[in-house]
Design a protein around this motif. Sequence first.
Motif, PDB file in Angstrom:
ATOM      1  N   ASP A   1       1.312  -8.064 -11.917  1.00  0.00           N
ATOM      2  CA  ASP A   1       2.687  -7.554 -12.205  1.00  0.00           C
ATOM      3  C   ASP A   1       2.674  -5.743 -12.377  1.00  0.00           C
ATOM      4  O   ASP A   1       3.899  -5.185 -12.365  1.00  0.00           O
ATOM      5  N   THR A   2       1.336  -5.106 -12.286  1.00  0.00           N
ATOM      6  CA  THR A   2       1.254  -3.704 -12.537  1.00  0.00           C
ATOM      7  C   THR A   2       1.507  -3.107 -11.199  1.00  0.00           C
ATOM      8  O   THR A   2       1.556  -1.876 -11.078  1.00  0.00           O
ATOM      9  N   ILE A   3       1.263  -3.783  -9.960  1.00  0.00           N
ATOM     10  CA  ILE A   3       1.656  -3.438  -8.489  1.00  0.00           C
ATOM     11  C   ILE A   3       3.048  -3.035  -8.605  1.00  0.00           C
ATOM     12  O   ILE A   3       3.889  -4.023  -8.829  1.00  0.00           O
ATOM     13  N   PRO A   4       3.613  -1.997  -7.840  1.00  0.00           N
ATOM     14  CA  PRO A   4       4.993  -1.822  -7.530  1.00  0.00           C
ATOM     15  C   PRO A   4       5.516  -2.812  -6.693  1.00  0.00           C
ATOM     16  O   PRO A   4       4.513  -2.880  -5.727  1.00  0.00           O
ATOM     17  N   PHE A   5       6.583  -2.994  -6.416  1.00  0.00           N
ATOM     18  CA  PHE A   5       7.269  -3.759  -5.276  1.00  0.00           C
ATOM     19  C   PHE A   5       6.995  -3.092  -4.104  1.00  0.00           C
ATOM     20  O   PHE A   5       6.711  -1.829  -4.038  1.00  0.00           O
ATOM     21  N   PRO A   6       6.929  -4.047  -3.108  1.00  0.00           N
ATOM     22  CA  PRO A   6       6.755  -3.305  -1.813  1.00  0.00           C
ATOM     23  C   PRO A   6       7.620  -2.036  -1.552  1.00  0.00           C
ATOM     24  O   PRO A   6       9.124  -2.341  -1.955  1.00  0.00           O
ATOM     25  N   ALA A   7       7.246  -1.081  -0.857  1.00  0.00           N
ATOM     26  CA  ALA A   7       8.152   0.003  -0.570  1.00  0.00           C
ATOM     27  C   ALA A   7       9.172  -0.130   0.508  1.00  0.00           C
ATOM     28  O   ALA A   7       9.200   0.092   1.791  1.00  0.00           O
ATOM     29  N   TYR A   8      10.163  -1.262   0.216  1.00  0.00           N
ATOM     30  CA  TYR A   8      11.281  -1.462   1.203  1.00  0.00           C
ATOM     31  C   TYR A   8      12.099  -0.542   1.931  1.00  0.00           C
ATOM     32  O   TYR A   8      12.264  -0.732   3.090  1.00  0.00           O
TER      33      TYR A   8
ATOM     34  N   LEU B   1       0.841  -1.347   0.174  1.00  0.00           N
ATOM     35  CA  LEU B   1      -0.198  -0.099  -0.027  1.00  0.00           C
ATOM     36  C   LEU B   1       0.859   1.222  -0.024  1.00  0.00           C
ATOM     37  O   LEU B   1       0.602   2.333  -0.701  1.00  0.00           O
ATOM     38  N   ALA B   2       1.829   1.325   0.815  1.00  0.00           N
ATOM     39  CA  ALA B   2       2.666   2.367   0.912  1.00  0.00           C
ATOM     40  C   ALA B   2       3.370   2.551  -0.566  1.00  0.00           C
ATOM     41  O   ALA B   2       3.638   3.549  -0.945  1.00  0.00           O
ATOM     42  N   ALA B   3       3.710   1.521  -1.396  1.00  0.00           N
ATOM     43  CA  ALA B   3       4.409   1.774  -2.629  1.00  0.00           C
ATOM     44  C   ALA B   3       3.431   2.403  -3.601  1.00  0.00           C
ATOM     45  O   ALA B   3       3.814   3.417  -4.527  1.00  0.00           O
TER      46      ALA B   3
ATOM     47  N   VAL C   1       4.631   9.088   2.786  1.00  0.00           N
ATOM     48  CA  VAL C   1       4.081   7.913   3.910  1.00  0.00           C
ATOM     49  C   VAL C   1       5.082   7.605   4.608  1.00  0.00           C
ATOM     50  O   VAL C   1       6.407   7.653   4.235  1.00  0.00           O
ATOM     51  N   GLU C   2       4.851   7.184   5.987  1.00  0.00           N
ATOM     52  CA  GLU C   2       5.720   6.900   6.964  1.00  0.00           C
ATOM     53  C   GLU C   2       5.350   5.600   7.640  1.00  0.00           C
ATOM     54  O   GLU C   2       3.927   5.235   7.450  1.00  0.00           O
ATOM     55  N   ILE C   3       5.998   4.852   8.506  1.00  0.00           N
ATOM     56  CA  ILE C   3       5.634   3.515   9.028  1.00  0.00           C
ATOM     57  C   ILE C   3       5.899   3.899  10.648  1.00  0.00           C
ATOM     58  O   ILE C   3       6.962   4.271  10.866  1.00  0.00           O
ATOM     59  N   TYR C   4       4.906   3.365  11.421  1.00  0.00           N
ATOM     60  CA  TYR C   4       5.186   3.503  12.784  1.00  0.00           C
ATOM     61  C   TYR C   4       5.419   1.987  13.147  1.00  0.00           C
ATOM     62  O   TYR C   4       4.640   1.244  13.203  1.00  0.00           O
ATOM     63  N   THR C   5       6.755   1.732  13.530  1.00  0.00           N
ATOM     64  CA  THR C   5       7.173   0.380  13.644  1.00  0.00           C
ATOM     65  C   THR C   5       7.064   0.075  15.243  1.00  0.00           C
ATOM     66  O   THR C   5       7.962  -0.068  15.819  1.00  0.00           O
TER      67      THR C   5
END
Length: 343
Positions: free
Chosen positions: A164-171, A24-26, A35-39
């Motif tokens: 395949d149209t979905i981008p890779f996860p936002a690693y 979703l972030a990607a 986008v930010e992640i609260y870990t």
Amino acid sequence: MRVLFVSKDTDQYTNWFPQGIAYLAAVLEKEGHEVEIYTQDIHHYPDEHLTQYLNKNHYDVVGVGSIGGYYQYRKLLKISSAINSSRKRPFFMIGGHCPSPDPEYFLKKTKADVAILGEGEATIVEVLDTLSNKKALTNIKGIAFRDNEQIIINEDRPLIQDIDTIPFPAYHLFPMKFYRLLRMPHIKKSDFVLPLLSGRGCTFKCTFCYRMDEGFRKRSNGAIIDEIKLLKSDYDVNYICFSDELLMSSKERIISLCEDFIKYDLGVKWFCNGRLNYAKPDILKLMKKAGCSFINYGIEAMDNNVLKNMKKGLTTQQVIEGVEATLEVGISPGLNILFGNVG
């Protein structure tokens, strides 16, 4: 818009990489959102910390996902309470397999503004676009939302056919040096692991399995290989845990994937979920050569009547032959059993 995704605590020392919010972030970053992640899963912050964090920082949207089970349900309620207690409460979204089957119940319990139902990549982009333009949520497929005290459940959204149209996860948004510490069978201390999704859905129709989406959609071999190369080059990952419901979705697919893994000399070990009716010596030898070290099998029952009742598509003879063949080539089998089925 500024978006905060909450990766909630699991009370574990090592955690599965949160693939759902990373996808979703990607897609949101691709659309120009911040986008930010609260870990919380890494730092084990108390839930009150999230309230304080939201009080100190401005976000337009906060999102939380939940898969299922009583622990995750209780955790979702606590996280929701922390969000709702903040003085600068953002627009609040929930999603995942937990709320999707019964969004009215979960919206009432969490007091979230929107529940994203099922596959979320296309839906969340439309939700944020609608919020940005201050339009009504009424016409967005694949959501349920609160309208004062009323819960509105919109029409389902069609699945993304070409995944395949979905981008890779936002690693890049995540502390990958932590997530790669995940441990798997036959791993060395020097190995680094990450999960990777090579397809969505399943080709089988076992009656014990709750299925939101029909059918199976696979990624291309090229997209899978490109993502593995990225994980190797950027994060030194050398062990892939395929998180698909069923990587061994057909003989043709597993042969094609393994041949390409060998062709491109990926040099990674890997783990997958498999089917015992496809566990034939020639296929297993190819999987071993391609780097497979562990196959997690759903045996479910060692009784042919029970297997037939659950529409497993297996016999006990296939189970025995498949497990023995897996051991013979030097791959470890995971042996999963279900109790309490009809018969």
